[in-house]
Design an enzyme around this catalytic site. Structure first.
Site, short mmCIF file in Angstrom:
data_model
loop_
_atom_site.label_atom_id
_atom_site.label_comp_id
_atom_site.label_asym_id
_atom_site.label_seq_id
_atom_site.Cartn_x
_atom_site.Cartn_y
_atom_site.Cartn_z
N GLU A 202 46.67 66.71 54.65
CA GLU A 202 47.12 66.32 53.31
C GLU A 202 46.81 67.32 52.21
O GLU A 202 46.99 67.01 51.03
CB GLU A 202 46.54 64.93 52.94
CG GLU A 202 47.07 63.82 53.83
CD GLU A 202 46.61 62.43 53.41
OE1 GLU A 202 45.71 62.34 52.55
OE2 GLU A 202 47.14 61.45 53.94
N GLU B 255 51.25 58.83 59.41
CA GLU B 255 50.24 57.94 58.85
C GLU B 255 50.93 56.82 58.09
O GLU B 255 51.81 57.09 57.28
CB GLU B 255 49.29 58.67 57.88
CG GLU B 255 48.13 59.40 58.52
CD GLU B 255 47.07 59.78 57.49
OE1 GLU B 255 46.90 59.02 56.51
OE2 GLU B 255 46.42 60.81 57.67
#
Length: 838
Positions: free
Chosen positions: A510, A606
């Site tokens: 991320e 995710e």
């Protein structure tokens, strides 16, 4: 150079050739012989583990000597203090002990060992003290001589102790510094130049700051699903390794198809006793099938010279026919049979067939070093093809078969990795297979997992998306940091590369999205942080991976847009684009049981919703006589809820879909009942929400929207396992108990299933979904319309399904308004059920 390979079978000439070979070459294994791994290594090459289990008595202490107790290796300071009954507030994870015991991380600690060795080991040409895992900042000395410093939990350290080691009375000392103090000091030093954010974790994490300045498990400083236990200790073995010539550390294995033959490229990564010394010896490489029958042998005489780091790499290339002949014999009676090399395939797509690779090196006909590993014959490609509708595909292809990744995200199995056992790892991974999963993403804020994790994944056919250990932070690019990371990446890639289960490297978790999205206030100096990002993940990590492992794909971040991110300077304008790469998607404020709010990405790596831990799990950490410990709004649950607004979001989702418990959540004697009700409701909400989102992604494997979104090829929900007893996104609780979500996963990850959903045009459609065409069966599809308060269906519809059904096309479709009119239901009361009768 000699090479033994049998290429064809079942003729008399070969029959007599094999008899003669058997009579004349009895000293070598022939194809068809059974596998006997070399268990005896000559005295020139010895590994002596200086571990507690091997009888070596370590001591741990405070530097001032005020506290001295038994230490354990492998181990850590928290577990040693608990074992010595020094921590007096109960078990480590009991109630508020994550805060009560934080003083441990603020102190420095020493580990010491007094030991003797056999006189035969002291005078070997190569005598090295090897630390396989040091957590994290430490100074090491032997017999009063300083050996060096460690600063990376993920690095193996090796020290030449030939002139320091004695037969009797050796004193080994490891002086640890507080990771909290070191990381804070490094952060403050960096501030003299410019800030490398974040300044700290959110206060709800109840953790420690600046984990990005120390190369240890990032989650050990806390996360939104885990506690802060910034431990210290020797978390892997310490060994004394001696040898006269070389030792074999890692074996690189790359398998590829060359026509109908398999090509096996090997690199033997060795360590030598001397700098620059040349060794002459013989390599023997043998491959056995899973029944321990020899199918290939390669023998080569070669010279090996160590560099300035006492390292050397030897390369070989083997060719193995797709149809490899084996022979078995008893006295002079031979039986021949042809056998095809069986490729390694992920769970649900074939067999995860493994072969035994044995590599040995001999000098003067005496074995010096040997290594036995299990390998799989497989290729992997990340496919990113341009689409006419816009964007690119993004999926993994194993042995030319496109794979839909079904699974979850793996976090460390324990906040203290020394507590993780091979049995627990196998239990968690077996639970994945039991739930029809074929993939796990090893998340970048934990650890590069233990060997047993990857070995078990190999055996079970679980694909591993492997992040490097960088997550949710900017990171420094000072020379010392880049040097440490370079060693880390080199060693970990070499350690893990031979596992067929590992199919993709990802540079970080991320951080591309964080930089583009200004998560940490970097927008004002965007070019500065973008430059640091490229230096670390592209110029350093990617270059090492490309050099050390060209056999599998590498993406710089997750989520990312794949090639498009690279084309846009490695920081995509929209890292969450549905048309490229993978996405992470969370939305706690939409209707989670309605798929209309979900994206249609190429991969979803995710997504998730929180739920409370079970009553059984909570009972292990809560005081049974304290009502506040059993309150949804009590101090203990608030302490364990590290996700900002987490309890509010769970209440919001439960209330909107199921309704809150009638018992009061916060007052009087009903608090305990209220918590137990909320446990059930949050877990059932989580299960249904993840089911809805997963089926949405699976349905769009075969569908492409008008805007070019769709062709989804991964559904990896967050997260598989828990690190302690607390509210979290996990489907398996700390200790291994399944939540309802995991039971739901058995169905929503089934290789063949039916999906009922409302489409954008106001119709309700049923789809038959299959991972492979051969999974599709003919039968009768039955759609039942039900009311929540009646057992019998209000209406039922049937539709034939044959094996020629087109993927992605509905097999039954009706207007929702028509169904409501026919049944007298409203949208709020309508419930659909679909199943296929064979």
């Amino acid at each position: 150079m000699t090479m033994k390979q049998v290429a064809c079978a079942n003729n008399w000439s070969l029959f007599w050739m094999l008899i003669l070979s058997c009579c004349c070459c009895c000293c070598h294994l022939m194809p068809g012989d059974t596998f006997r791994p070399s268990a005896v290594v000559s005295a020139e090459n010895v590994r002596l583990d200086l571990t507690t289990a091997n009888g070596y008595p370590w001591r741990a202490s405070l530097p001032n000597g005020s506290l001295v107790f038994e230490g354990h290796v492998p181990g850590g300071i928290y577990t040693d203090l608990e074992r010595a009954s020094i921590l007096r507030s109960g078990p480590l994870l009991y109630r508020f002990n994550d805060g009560n015991y934080r003083w441990v991380a603020f102190n420095d600690w020493n580990y010491e060992l007094d030991f003797d060795v056999d006189s035969n080991l002291v005078n070997q040409p190569g005598v090295f003290l090897v630390f396989h895992g040091v957590d994290t900042i430490a100074q090491i000395s032997l017999n009063g001589f300083f050996l060096g410093e460690t600063d990376n939990m993920f690095v193996r350290y090796r020290f030449n102790v030939r002139n320091l080691l004695k037969v009797e009375g050796n004193q080994l000392r490891v002086q640890f510094r507080s990771p909290v103090t070191v990381s804070r000091n490094r952060y403050e030093q960096q501030l003299m130049d410019y800030i490398v954010p974040p300044r700290c974790v959110p206060p709800e994490y109840q953790g420690e700051c600046h984990a990005n300045f120390i190369r240890k498990m990032q989650a050990s400083f806390s996360w939104d699903w885990g506690p802060a236990f910034p431990s210290m200790g020797l978390w892997k073995a310490v060994s004394l390794e001696t040898y006269q010539s070389i030792t074999l550390r890692d074996v690189y294995v790359e398998t590829s198809l060359d026509g109908s033959d398999w090509q096996v490229d090997l690199r033997m990564h060795c360590e030598t006793a001397y700098i620059g010394a040349t060794h002459s010896g013989t390599w023997r490489i043998q491959i056995f099938d899973n029944k321990d029958v020899l199918i290939h042998e390669f023998i080569n005489d070669s010279l090996i010279s160590g560099d300035e780091e006492r390292e050397a790499t030897v390369r070989f290339q083997l060719k193995i026919g797709a149809d490899q002949v084996r022979s078995s014999y008893y006295y002079l009676v031979f039986t021949f049979y042809a056998c095809e090399i069986e490729p390694w395939m992920p769970n649900g797509y074939g067999n995860p067939t493994l072969y035994n690779l044995s590599v040995s090196y001999s000098e003067n006909e005496q074995v010096a070093t040997t290594k036995n590993i299990r390998i799989g014959f497989r290729t992997v490609v990340l496919v990113e093809d341009d689409l006419q509708t816009g964007g690119r595909t993004f999926y993994l292809q194993v042995n030319d078969v496109p794979i839909f990744l079904k699974g979850s995200n793996w976090i460390p199995a324990d906040v203290l990795p020394e507590l993780v056992t091979p049995e627990y790892i196998r239990d968690l991974l077996t639970s994945c297979v039991d739930a029809n999963m074929n993939s796990l993403r090893v998340w970048g804020g934990g650890i590069y997992e233990l060997d047993e994790f990857y070995q078990t994944a190999d055996e079970l056919g679980i694909l591993v998306w492997q992040d490097f250990m960088f997550a949710c932070s900017m990171y420094p690019t000072t020379s010392w940091f880049l040097e440490s990371v370079s060693i880390e990446v080199l060693q970990q890639v070499r350690r893990l590369q031979a596992h067929p289960s590992v199919v993709l490297w990802a540079g970080n978790n991320e951080n591309e999205a964080a930089l583009r999205g200004n998560w940490y206030g970097t927008l004002g100096d965007f070019n500065l942080y973008r430059q640091d990002y490229i230096i670390l993940y592209v110029d350093t990590i990617r270059e090492i991976v490309r050099r050390e492992d060209p056999s599998r794909p590498f993406v710089v971040s997750s989520p990312s847009n794949g090639k498009l991110s690279e084309e846009e300077g490695h920081i995509a304008r929209d890292p969450y684009s549905e048309l490229y790469g993978d996405v992470h998607y969370y939305n706690y404020y939409a209707n989670s049981w309605n798929c209309s709010s979900f994206p249609k990405p190429r991969m979803s790596t995710e997504y998730g919703f929180q739920a409370l831990p079970s009553v059984y799990s909570w009972a292990t950490v809560a005081d049974p006589s304290n009502d506040d410990d059993w309150s949804f709004n009590g101090a203990l649950l608030s302490n364990r809820q590290h996700h900002p607004l987490g309890n509010f979001e769970m209440e919001l989702q439960v209330n909107s879909r199921l309704g809150l418990p009638k018992s009061n959540l916060s007052t009087g004697t009903e608090k305990r009942t209220g918590l137990e009700d909320m446990i059930y409701l949050t877990q059932m909400h989580q299960a249904q929400a993840i089911k809805t989102q997963t089926l949405h992604y699976r349905r769009h494997k075969y569908q492409l929207s008008e805007n070019g979104a769709g062709l989804t090829m991964a559904a990896l929900y967050w997260q598989l396992n828990d690190i302690w007893q607390a509210p979290s996104w996990a489907s398996i609780e700390y200790g291994g108990r399944w939540k309802p979500l995991h039971y739901f996963a058995v169905d929503f990850f089934a290789p063949f299933l039916c999906i009922l959903t409302e489409l954008d045009d106001g119709t309700v459609a049923a789809f038959v979904h299959f991972d492979r065409q051969q999974d599709l069966v003919a039968g009768i599809l039955t759609v039942s319309i039900r009311s929540w308060d009646l057992l019998d269906p209000l209406a039922s519809f049937s539709s034939p399904v044959d094996q020629d059904v087109m993927a992605g096309e509905p097999v039954w479709i009706r207007s929702l308004n028509q169904l409501l009119d026919e049944t007298g239901c409203t949208r709020e009361t309508l419930y659909g059920d679909v199943h296929l009768s064979l």
